[in-house]
Design a protein around this motif. Structure first.
Motif, PDB file in Angstrom:
ATOM      1  N   GLY A 283      -5.128  -4.131 -13.697  1.00  0.00           N
ATOM      2  CA  GLY A 283      -5.453  -3.195 -13.920  1.00  0.00           C
ATOM      3  C   GLY A 283      -5.553  -1.705 -13.229  1.00  0.00           C
ATOM      4  O   GLY A 283      -5.574  -0.912 -13.540  1.00  0.00           O
ATOM      5  N   ASN A 284      -5.631  -1.574 -11.939  1.00  0.00           N
ATOM      6  CA  ASN A 284      -5.144  -0.619 -11.170  1.00  0.00           C
ATOM      7  C   ASN A 284      -3.815  -0.834 -10.290  1.00  0.00           C
ATOM      8  O   ASN A 284      -2.713  -1.375 -10.817  1.00  0.00           O
ATOM      9  CB  ASN A 284      -6.056  -0.798  -9.990  1.00  0.00           C
ATOM     10  N   SER A 285      -3.099   0.021  -9.811  1.00  0.00           N
ATOM     11  CA  SER A 285      -2.054  -0.067  -9.242  1.00  0.00           C
ATOM     12  C   SER A 285      -1.794  -1.261  -8.462  1.00  0.00           C
ATOM     13  O   SER A 285      -3.240  -1.365  -7.546  1.00  0.00           O
ATOM     14  CB  SER A 285      -1.624   1.827  -8.267  1.00  0.00           C
ATOM     15  N   ARG A 286      -0.397  -1.451  -8.453  1.00  0.00           N
ATOM     16  CA  ARG A 286       0.033  -2.580  -7.008  1.00  0.00           C
ATOM     17  C   ARG A 286       0.722  -1.638  -6.450  1.00  0.00           C
ATOM     18  O   ARG A 286       1.429  -1.504  -6.448  1.00  0.00           O
ATOM     19  CB  ARG A 286      -0.277  -3.735  -7.884  1.00  0.00           C
ATOM     20  N   TYR A 287       0.794  -2.210  -5.025  1.00  0.00           N
ATOM     21  CA  TYR A 287       1.746  -1.700  -4.287  1.00  0.00           C
ATOM     22  C   TYR A 287       1.848  -1.912  -3.290  1.00  0.00           C
ATOM     23  O   TYR A 287       0.597  -2.906  -2.302  1.00  0.00           O
ATOM     24  CB  TYR A 287       1.434   0.269  -4.266  1.00  0.00           C
ATOM     25  N   VAL A 288       3.069  -2.069  -1.983  1.00  0.00           N
ATOM     26  CA  VAL A 288       3.218  -2.379  -0.597  1.00  0.00           C
ATOM     27  C   VAL A 288       3.311  -1.451  -0.262  1.00  0.00           C
ATOM     28  O   VAL A 288       3.614   0.085  -0.412  1.00  0.00           O
ATOM     29  CB  VAL A 288       3.757  -4.126  -0.797  1.00  0.00           C
ATOM     30  N   TYR A 289       3.231  -1.738   1.498  1.00  0.00           N
ATOM     31  CA  TYR A 289       3.982  -0.389   2.247  1.00  0.00           C
ATOM     32  C   TYR A 289       4.440  -1.730   3.231  1.00  0.00           C
ATOM     33  O   TYR A 289       4.893  -2.502   3.691  1.00  0.00           O
ATOM     34  CB  TYR A 289       2.826  -0.637   3.061  1.00  0.00           C
ATOM     35  N   ILE A 290       5.590  -0.721   3.194  1.00  0.00           N
ATOM     36  CA  ILE A 290       7.051  -1.491   3.952  1.00  0.00           C
ATOM     37  C   ILE A 290       7.087  -0.476   5.013  1.00  0.00           C
ATOM     38  O   ILE A 290       8.030   1.139   4.699  1.00  0.00           O
ATOM     39  CB  ILE A 290       8.290  -1.547   2.937  1.00  0.00           C
ATOM     40  N   GLY A 291       7.468  -1.271   6.382  1.00  0.00           N
ATOM     41  CA  GLY A 291       6.777   0.413   7.343  1.00  0.00           C
ATOM     42  C   GLY A 291       5.544   1.084   7.221  1.00  0.00           C
ATOM     43  O   GLY A 291       4.539   0.570   6.798  1.00  0.00           O
ATOM     44  N   LYS A 292       6.442   2.381   7.253  1.00  0.00           N
ATOM     45  CA  LYS A 292       5.391   2.674   7.371  1.00  0.00           C
ATOM     46  C   LYS A 292       5.085   3.657   5.637  1.00  0.00           C
ATOM     47  O   LYS A 292       4.320   4.616   4.986  1.00  0.00           O
ATOM     48  CB  LYS A 292       4.949   4.681   8.257  1.00  0.00           C
TER      49      LYS A 292
END
Length: 356
Positions: A283-292
């Motif tokens: 329902g909300n944003s899905r995200y990842v961090y690769i490095g910074k």
């Protein structure tokens, strides 16, 4: 209702009803100094044996006076007593009650009763060579502020023994137990060692905290030194999760080679670090961090403007990352056996990895 009187004065000595003959021949008197009337020993076959006032009304203070006299007599005979523990509320360091001294038994060389000490007269004075302990026996009258001040000014440690529960009646042995062996009904009115013990405790606590701070400061300096050396060599510093697992960069790189290339997968193939976490929720944003760098996998529902093909690609990417993550999460014990493992920085909280 006041219990029957079972103690009286005979030749100025406290005696029990069982120690005297029946009737007026007992030659006993009321133990209340404000009364001192003649008593008769009633030792019939029906009622419990007791003393009664002869030709006068029953004295209200007789039982309390007898209890008070008997308590002092017991302490004088035993020449020992259990003194209560001493506590102190530490509001500076612990916000808790601290035990300064434990309950213990003390034995006196001699015991004096009703001896004037300056401007007041304690019930009992226990003598320990050059030291003394004052004892106040409380039945219905307890130490008031005025007497407390006098006791404090004397500089002599003093305890108060609460015998109010015995006004309902008692056996002598139960009184001995309360006076000599128990500390539950006793409290400190003044303790000459209290300030010294508190100051010693606070000094010790301050020193311990300073030593603890110095210890952790040294530990942190050692950890920072390890981090600095690792960075100078180009090594990775990887934090473990709550289960002492790491997201192995070597496994991530190897696993990413099996999937179709995209911006995120390409970064992983190059060895850029991903901690294995997909942030956000349905329902909300899905995200990842690769490095910074932050990479969005799915926008929030209200911002969802992907075409069907784009959505399919994003779902595929999400599945790829989930599979990579499941393979890359390894235990620290497994990591230790890897050729790229260098050292722990802080037990198993951080790992220095030589994989580039």
């Amino acid at each position: 209702m006041i219990p029957k009187l079972t103690f009286a004065l005979h030749k100025k000595q406290l005696v029990n009803i069982d120690q005297v003959v029946s009737g007026l021949d007992c030659n006993c008197f009321c133990p209340n100094p404000n009364c001192n009337s003649k008593l008769i020993a009633r030792k019939g076959n029906i009622k419990k044996h007791h003393f009664a006032h002869y030709e006068t009304d029953e004295c209200v203070g007789a039982f309390e006076s007898a209890l008070h006299l008997l308590a002092k007599e017991i302490i004088q005979t035993e020449k020992r007593i259990a003194i209560p523990e001493m506590e102190f509320y530490d509001s500076e360091y612990e916000n808790a009650t601290i035990l300064l001294s434990e309950k213990k038994e003390v034995k006196a060389q001699s015991v004096d009763l009703e001896i004037l000490q300056g401007d007041f007269q304690p019930d009992v004075v226990m003598n320990f060579g050059s030291k003394q302990l004052f004892i106040e026996i409380a039945v219905t009258h307890f130490v008031d502020d005025e007497k407390r001040k006098k006791i404090t000014n004397s500089g002599i440690s003093t305890i108060e023994i609460d015998l109010s529960s015995f006004m309902a009646g008692f056996e002598k042995q139960s009184l001995v137990e309360a006076l000599i062996y128990s500390a539950d009904n006793k409290k400190w009115i003044y303790n000459s060692k209290q300030n010294l013990l508190i100051n010693n405790y606070l000094k010790t606590k301050k020193r311990e905290l300073e030593e603890e701070e110095e210890y952790y400061k040294k530990i942190e300096e050692e950890k920072n030194s390890k981090r600095k050396k690792a960075r100078l060599k180009g090594y990775r510093i990887i934090k473990t999760n709550d289960y002492y697992q790491i997201h192995c960069p070597k496994t991530v790189k190897e696993a990413s080679n099996k999937f179709k290339s995209n911006a995120i997968i390409e970064r992983l193939r190059k060895g850029d670090y991903w901690n294995g976490v997909i942030y956000g929720h349905i329902g909300n944003s899905r995200y990842v961090y690769i490095g910074k760098d932050k990479y969005e996998i799915f926008p929030s529902d209200k911002d969802f403007k992907l075409t069907e093909i784009e959505a399919k690609e994003r779902r595929r990417l999400y599945g790829q990352l989930m599979r990579i993550s499941s393979k890359a999460n390894i235990e620290c014990e497994t990591c230790e056996k890897c050729e790229y493992f260098h050292e722990y920085i802080d037990h198993k909280e951080e790992i220095v990895c030589k994989f580039k």
